[in-house]
Design a protein around this motif. Structure first.
Motif, short mmCIF file in Angstrom:
data_model
loop_
_atom_site.label_atom_id
_atom_site.label_comp_id
_atom_site.label_asym_id
_atom_site.label_seq_id
_atom_site.Cartn_x
_atom_site.Cartn_y
_atom_site.Cartn_z
N THR A 1 1.46 -1.44 0.13
CA THR A 1 -0.47 0.22 0.05
C THR A 1 1.42 1.62 0.10
OG1 THR A 1 -0.01 0.25 1.71
CG2 THR A 1 -1.56 -0.95 1.20
N VAL A 2 0.65 2.66 -0.91
CA VAL A 2 1.26 3.49 -0.90
C VAL A 2 0.48 4.21 0.32
CG1 VAL A 2 1.82 5.55 -2.20
CG2 VAL A 2 1.86 3.28 -2.53
N HIS A 3 0.76 4.99 1.14
CA HIS A 3 -0.18 5.97 2.08
C HIS A 3 0.60 7.66 1.41
CE1 HIS A 3 -1.29 2.84 4.47
NE2 HIS A 3 0.04 2.20 3.14
N GLY A 4 -0.48 8.81 2.15
CA GLY A 4 0.53 9.76 1.74
C GLY A 4 -0.46 10.49 0.84
N LEU A 5 -1.13 10.06 -0.69
CA LEU A 5 -2.17 10.82 -1.46
C LEU A 5 -3.56 11.22 -1.25
CD1 LEU A 5 0.44 8.73 -4.25
CD2 LEU A 5 0.25 11.88 -3.58
N ALA A 6 -4.46 10.93 0.01
CA ALA A 6 -5.53 11.23 -0.17
C ALA A 6 -5.77 12.35 -0.09
CB ALA A 6 -5.43 10.84 1.74
N GLY A 7 -6.93 12.66 -0.51
CA GLY A 7 -7.77 14.02 -0.66
C GLY A 7 -6.78 14.52 -2.08
N ARG A 8 -5.51 13.99 -3.13
CA ARG A 8 -5.32 14.45 -4.14
C ARG A 8 -6.28 14.13 -5.27
NH1 ARG A 8 0.26 14.84 -5.28
NH2 ARG A 8 1.93 15.16 -2.92
N ALA A 9 -6.33 14.77 -6.26
CA ALA A 9 -7.17 15.24 -7.44
C ALA A 9 -5.05 14.20 -7.86
CB ALA A 9 -6.91 16.07 -8.03
N LEU A 10 -6.10 13.39 -9.13
CA LEU A 10 -5.83 12.28 -9.82
C LEU A 10 -6.25 12.18 -11.18
CD1 LEU A 10 -6.97 9.41 -10.20
CD2 LEU A 10 -7.02 9.28 -7.44
N VAL A 11 -4.65 12.09 -12.17
CA VAL A 11 -5.54 11.82 -13.48
C VAL A 11 -5.87 9.59 -13.71
CG1 VAL A 11 -4.51 11.39 -15.89
CG2 VAL A 11 -4.61 13.37 -14.57
N ASP A 12 -6.71 9.21 -14.21
CA ASP A 12 -6.25 7.45 -13.79
C ASP A 12 -6.20 7.34 -15.04
OD1 ASP A 12 -6.56 4.85 -13.74
OD2 ASP A 12 -7.98 4.55 -12.38
N LYS A 13 -5.07 6.70 -15.61
CA LYS A 13 -4.68 6.23 -16.96
C LYS A 13 -5.35 5.45 -17.39
CE LYS A 13 -0.30 7.88 -18.70
NZ LYS A 13 0.55 7.58 -18.73
N VAL A 14 -6.02 3.93 -16.56
CA VAL A 14 -6.17 3.11 -16.73
C VAL A 14 -7.54 3.25 -17.79
CG1 VAL A 14 -6.92 0.33 -16.11
CG2 VAL A 14 -4.71 1.84 -15.11
N ALA A 15 -7.82 3.94 -16.63
CA ALA A 15 -9.66 4.36 -16.67
C ALA A 15 -9.61 5.42 -18.18
CB ALA A 15 -10.00 4.65 -15.75
N GLY A 16 -9.23 5.12 -18.69
CA GLY A 16 -8.81 6.12 -20.11
C GLY A 16 -8.50 7.59 -19.51
N GLY A 17 -7.32 8.10 -18.41
CA GLY A 17 -7.81 9.47 -18.82
C GLY A 17 -9.17 10.10 -17.09
N GLU A 18 -9.76 9.08 -16.67
CA GLU A 18 -10.59 9.89 -15.94
C GLU A 18 -10.36 10.34 -14.96
OE1 GLU A 18 -13.21 8.03 -12.93
OE2 GLU A 18 -14.02 6.97 -14.77
N ALA A 19 -10.36 11.89 -14.56
CA ALA A 19 -10.03 12.31 -13.20
C ALA A 19 -11.08 12.59 -12.22
CB ALA A 19 -10.07 13.72 -14.05
N SER A 20 -10.45 12.53 -11.19
CA SER A 20 -11.38 12.38 -9.91
C SER A 20 -10.34 12.53 -8.52
CB SER A 20 -11.47 10.48 -9.73
OG SER A 20 -11.06 9.65 -9.59
N ARG A 21 -10.69 12.32 -7.34
CA ARG A 21 -9.94 12.95 -6.51
C ARG A 21 -9.83 11.91 -5.23
NH1 ARG A 21 -8.04 17.55 -4.20
NH2 ARG A 21 -9.18 18.22 -6.45
#
Length: 315
Positions: A191-211
């Motif tokens: 697991t990776v910790h410390g990125l909660a709340g960050r905006a992200l771009v999910d490239k596996v989901a075709g570049g979908e933006a979320s948080r």
């Protein structure tokens, strides 16, 4: 869902110094396209950095355990980037400019050791590599530049800094990133910790933006995300394996002296996206935690300097 953790929650224990009988750091031949600098700290920690791409391919703590992953299928032909280690990405992330190789020219160029930079001391052993534009690089990206890559090895950590200098008379746009492969026992237990709340771009989901809603990032399947930097200054993430702290990673970026929000790429291809030089089941033994400025291009003015630093603290 795990509790939020940060690098400050963990303390790396400093081993005793082993000053007697230790070989000094130096440049070594290790076969065709494998010429490398080996850093040897008096604590017993070591690091190995190829001249090809200035790619760090080993970082061993004083217990002899290698903390950096390199694929068993990595190709050392003086043409292809090394699969694993810490490849250096500059001046583009991905391949928005199709005239230039994916991830730019830095990782597929032969670097040199900066004269007088190889030093051993009680606190750390250090070396600086350099790369400047050439007719070959100009054919792919027509700008004047110098890159310097500093590797500092201590008893308890490895710190790497990529510095880009615009040596020309015109500004250029760039991205850069440290494509770090951290060695772990099993990706499904990581697991990776410390990125909660960050905006992200999910490239596996075709570049979908979320948080990011979770305090810990798990890896049940192919994962490829850009976590967008939101505030300038040093930021840390931690890696846990089977619930135990394994790494603390501190990253920061500056452009023309100004601190910039550092993006973080988190990647593991699983079998479905493993490239040819990463034969399954090798994907199980690493997680990529990659700081950089990649969500957008940055402008670097003539004579200006940009820096990207990552400090890796094994637990």
């Amino acid at each position: 869902q795990g509790a939020s953790v940060s690098a400050s929650d963990f303390v790396a224990v400093s081993p005793p110094l082993l000053t007697s009988g230790m070989a000094s750091s130096g440049l070594e031949e290790a076969g065709t396209h494998k010429e490398r600098v080996v850093l040897r700290h008096c604590s017993g920690s070591t690091a190995e950095i190829l001249l090809w791409g200035a790619t760090l391919v080993s970082y061993k703590t004083p217990d002899g355990k290698d903390r950096i992953f390199v694929s068993p299928g990595a190709v050392y032909d003086g043409k292809k980037a090394i699969r694993g280690g810490i490849p250096l990405v500059f001046p583009q992330f991905g391949q928005p400019d199709k005239a230039m190789p994916q991830h730019g020219v830095a990782r597929i160029s032969k670097w040199s050791v900066k004269e007088g930079s190889l030093k051993d001391g009680p606190e750390e052993s250090t070396v600086v590599f350099s790369l400047s534009d050439s007719p070959e690089s100009r054919a792919q990206w027509d700008h004047a530049f110098t890159l310097e890559y500093t590797v500092a090895l201590s008893a308890v950590s490895l710190t790497v800094t990529l510095t880009a200098i615009n040596t020309g008379d015109a500004a250029f746009n760039f991205s850069f990133l440290l494509h770090t492969y951290l060695q772990i026992p099993e990706i499904a237990d990581t697991t990776v910790h410390g990125l909660a709340g960050r905006a992200l771009v999910d490239k596996v989901a075709g570049g979908e933006a979320s948080r990011e809603q979770d305090s810990e990032i798990k890896f049940p399947s192919f994962t490829d995300r850009i976590y967008i930097g939101e505030a300038p200054g040093a930021k840390d993430v931690t890696v846990r394996c089977a619930g135990s702290p394994t790494f603390a990673v501190v990253s920061e970026a500056r452009v023309a002296g100004e601190a910039k929000p550092c993006d973080m790429v988190i990647w593991n291809p699983y079998e479905e996206a493993s490239p040819g030089d990463l034969p399954p089941p090798a994907f199980k033994n690493f997680v990529c935690v990659e700081p950089g400025l990649v969500n957008e291009m940055y402008e670097l003015a003539p004579k200006a300097i940009a820096q990207l630093t990552q400090k890796i603290i094994p637990m």
